[in-house]
Design a protein around this motif. Structure first.
Motif: not given
Length: 633
Positions: A60-64, A86-91
């Motif tokens: 949904a936030l790919d436009y950013i 907006r970057r999501g994931g496992l860190f």
């Protein structure tokens, strides 16, 4: 009336272009840091367990986009912050420390011990937490959960707990839930439930829940991505309370040390130090944003001085050794010099706000006057972590006045004003609707949007059917939203515009979840019922009921008289009815007393004595509209 968002006007475009010159937009260090340690990106949308609906849309936030310049409808500082969160994931944060970020407004942090995993905070919803744990299981470890730690009493840190741990493992004593304070349940549940209807309504404004995810709508929450849509909010009471600084626990072969920090960002909060890993969290007392001293969604006012006090104590205890700071929101800070500088900067920002607000109060400033006058020194103001992405300097200054001096601003004219509708009618009678409308239009044309919303408010509240006034005020609010650096200010102003055009919208979530209500301590349960008593209807009431909670052997008495519900922890001889049953069933009988007979017929509860006492209680209970109007009377 137009129901679609309008584009930024020339004044907004100019303001946002000028804002770029105030910020070090060429500083891209945080972009690399927010991506550091990525193990795996989010696997896709977070879906509801009940109906498969999308709780969080990962795209949904790919436009950013990282390389996209800030649109003219977005403050460039807010755009930059949103690009990073907006970057999501496992860190991987450091050795044995992992975070799942940005599939929820808050993070899930996992510490890998010798024979188990320790979860620090659990996100806001079960679905996001479950997705996070699945990523941990796939990429890090399949060891069992050895403990859950809540850093503080806010819903986005405990709401996903049942997506992390099996409640049966907690009930059996296999998995402890560690949390700060003497009264964690009271503050966690009381804050989110007793005033939950008002809080949810206000939060839908502050977090932009009804806005589209695009450059004319919601641009992240600043401290996290977005509030998820209709998550399951769970709760399990703590089993091990940390009530003093220096307390230690060894869990799965790792030692944890705690700093108790009450009356800071939450009523009960704590910092956590893991000496073996040189890893530190100050919970939400240190963030990549200025925090709230008074939340706009509504909560108890906080103590800015305590933020500073406990951050300094943390540096004194562990500042020489710490190598990484991981927070329950946003990304970590690595390196001792960077970490110490980060915490010192946050400490001094809060202390400056506290001290200078009271300096101006002592000089006779009102809260609003002080908020307009104060600015942080450049070294603090220009630090990204002190920008207003959650709290703002303006409303934090006003909050210090509230905390230290109370609700009255010191000006006699504000002590007993007319209510908004009555005042608005008087203004309209004095000035005339056409003149107010013309002044509102002139203010918008000249870019004085603050004055436009203020003067047009008189017309809207005097006559909410005046569509021209509503449309003009919506236009002004919209431009204020586009210019706001703070995402909650943006959300409030843009939602105000939307509801002026479309009418009140239902909150997409509730803070009073089933788990939260059932988890209430018994005294808070009676408080929850008490705030639903209609005082006028109950003015002559005489209701007396004993209650026996069969699953805990607790015995209480409750009575309603003079418009007030009171309760004590024993049975009373003058009670006319006694209700017995497990807490869950008695909760249902208290909140829906008109259905108590059905519960009795089903065997869930027993009623001895005069069952009509519950009918009398039902007759004096009020209901609250979850969509009560805000921008209209």
């Amino acid at each position: 009336m137009c129901t679609q968002p309008k584009p930024p006007d020339a004044h907004t475009i100019s303001a946002n272009h000028a804002a770029r010159e105030r910020y070090a937009m060429d500083d891209v260090e945080d972009f690399a840091l927010s991506a550091r340690g990525l193990i795996a990106e989010l696997p896709g949308n977070v879906l509801s367990d009940s109906d498969g609906s999308v709780v969080f849309d990962a795209a949904a936030l790919d436009y950013i986009d990282d390389d996209a310049p800030a649109p003219d409808s977005v403050n460039p500082s807010l755009w930059r912050q949103s690009q990073q969160i907006r970057r999501g994931g496992l860190f991987q944060v450091t050795d044995r420390v992992y975070q799942v970020r940005n599939n929820d407004i808050a993070n899930l942090t996992i510490i890998e011990g010798e024979d188990g995993l320790i979860a620090i905070d659990c996100m806001a919803g079960v679905e996001s937490a479950r997705q996070g744990m699945a990523m941990i299981r796939e990429h890090v470890s399949d060891k069992p959960i050895a403990a859950v730690i809540y850093t503080h009493t806010h819903i986005d840190h405990y709401g996903g707990v049942k997506g992390v741990v099996d409640p049966d493992d907690v009930a059996s004593g296999k998995v402890p839930i560690i949390a700060p304070g003497h009264q964690f349940d009271k503050y966690a549940i009381g804050e989110n439930v007793v005033a939950g209807n008002a809080m949810a309504r206000r939060a839908s404004y502050a977090f932009g829940s009804h806005l589209p995810l695009d450059p004319l709508g919601h641009i992240t929450c600043g401290i996290g991505v977005v509030s998820t849509k209709g998550p399951v909010v769970s709760y399990i009471s703590p089993t091990d309370l940390i009530t003093e600084t220096g307390a230690r626990r060894e869990i799965a072969g790792i030692e944890f040390e705690f700093l108790y920090a009450p009356d800071t960002e939450a009523p009960e909060e704590m910092h956590i130090w893991i000496p073996e890993l040189k890893a530190l969290t100050c919970a939400e007392n240190a963030n990549h944003t200025l925090h709230n001293i008074q939340t706009l969604r509504g909560a108890r006012t906080r103590d800015a001085r305590n933020f500073a006090r406990y951050l300094d104590e943390t540096l004194e205890r562990w500042g020489d050794e710490a190598e990484v700071h991981y927070g329950p929101h946003t990304w970590p800070v690595w390196g001792n010099r960077e970490l110490v500088g980060f915490i010192e900067s946050q400490r001094d920002a809060y202390k400056y706000i506290h001290d200078q607000s009271l300096r101006l109060a002592n000089k006779g400033y009102t809260p609003l006057e002080a908020a307009e006058a104060l600015e942080l020194p450049d070294e603090l103001r220009l630090a990204w972590q002190n920008r207003g992405y959650h709290g703002t300097l303006h409303h934090d200054v006003r909050a210090v006045f509230t905390k230290e001096l109370g609700m009255w601003d010191g000006d006699p004219v504000s002590l007993h004003p007319h209510p908004p509708v009555e005042a608005a009618r008087r203004y309209v009678d004095l000035i005339g609707a056409p003149a107010i409308l013309a002044e509102g239009r002139r203010a918008i044309e000249e870019g004085d949007h603050r004055w436009a919303v203020e003067i047009l408010h008189k017309l809207v509240f005097a006559d909410p059917s005046d569509t021209e006034a509503r449309e003009l005020q919506a236009d002004a609010y919209e431009q204020m939203g586009y210019q706001a650096e703070g995402p909650q200010w943006r959300g409030i102003f843009l939602t105000a515009a939307k509801e002026l055009r479309e009418g009140p919208l239902p909150p997409p979530f509730t803070t009073a979840s089933e788990d939260s209500i059932l988890g209430m301590p018994i005294d808070i349960l009676f408080d929850f019922v008490a705030v639903q008593i209609d005082g006028d209807k109950a003015a002559d009431a005489d209701i007396r009921v004993n209650l026996t909670f069969s699953d805990s052997d607790a015995r209480w008495t409750m009575w309603v008289a003079r418009g007030v519900l009171n309760a004590r922890e024993h049975h009373a001889d003058d009670a006319r009815a006694t209700i017995s049953g497990p807490k869950a069933a008695l909760t249902g009988a208290l909140l829906r007393p008109g259905a108590a007979s059905q519960l009795a017929d089903s065997g869930a509860i027993t009623i001895d004595g005069d069952a009509s006492e519950l009918d009398k209680l039902a007759a004096v209970l009020d209901t609250a509209d979850p969509s009560f109007p805000i921008v209209t009377p």
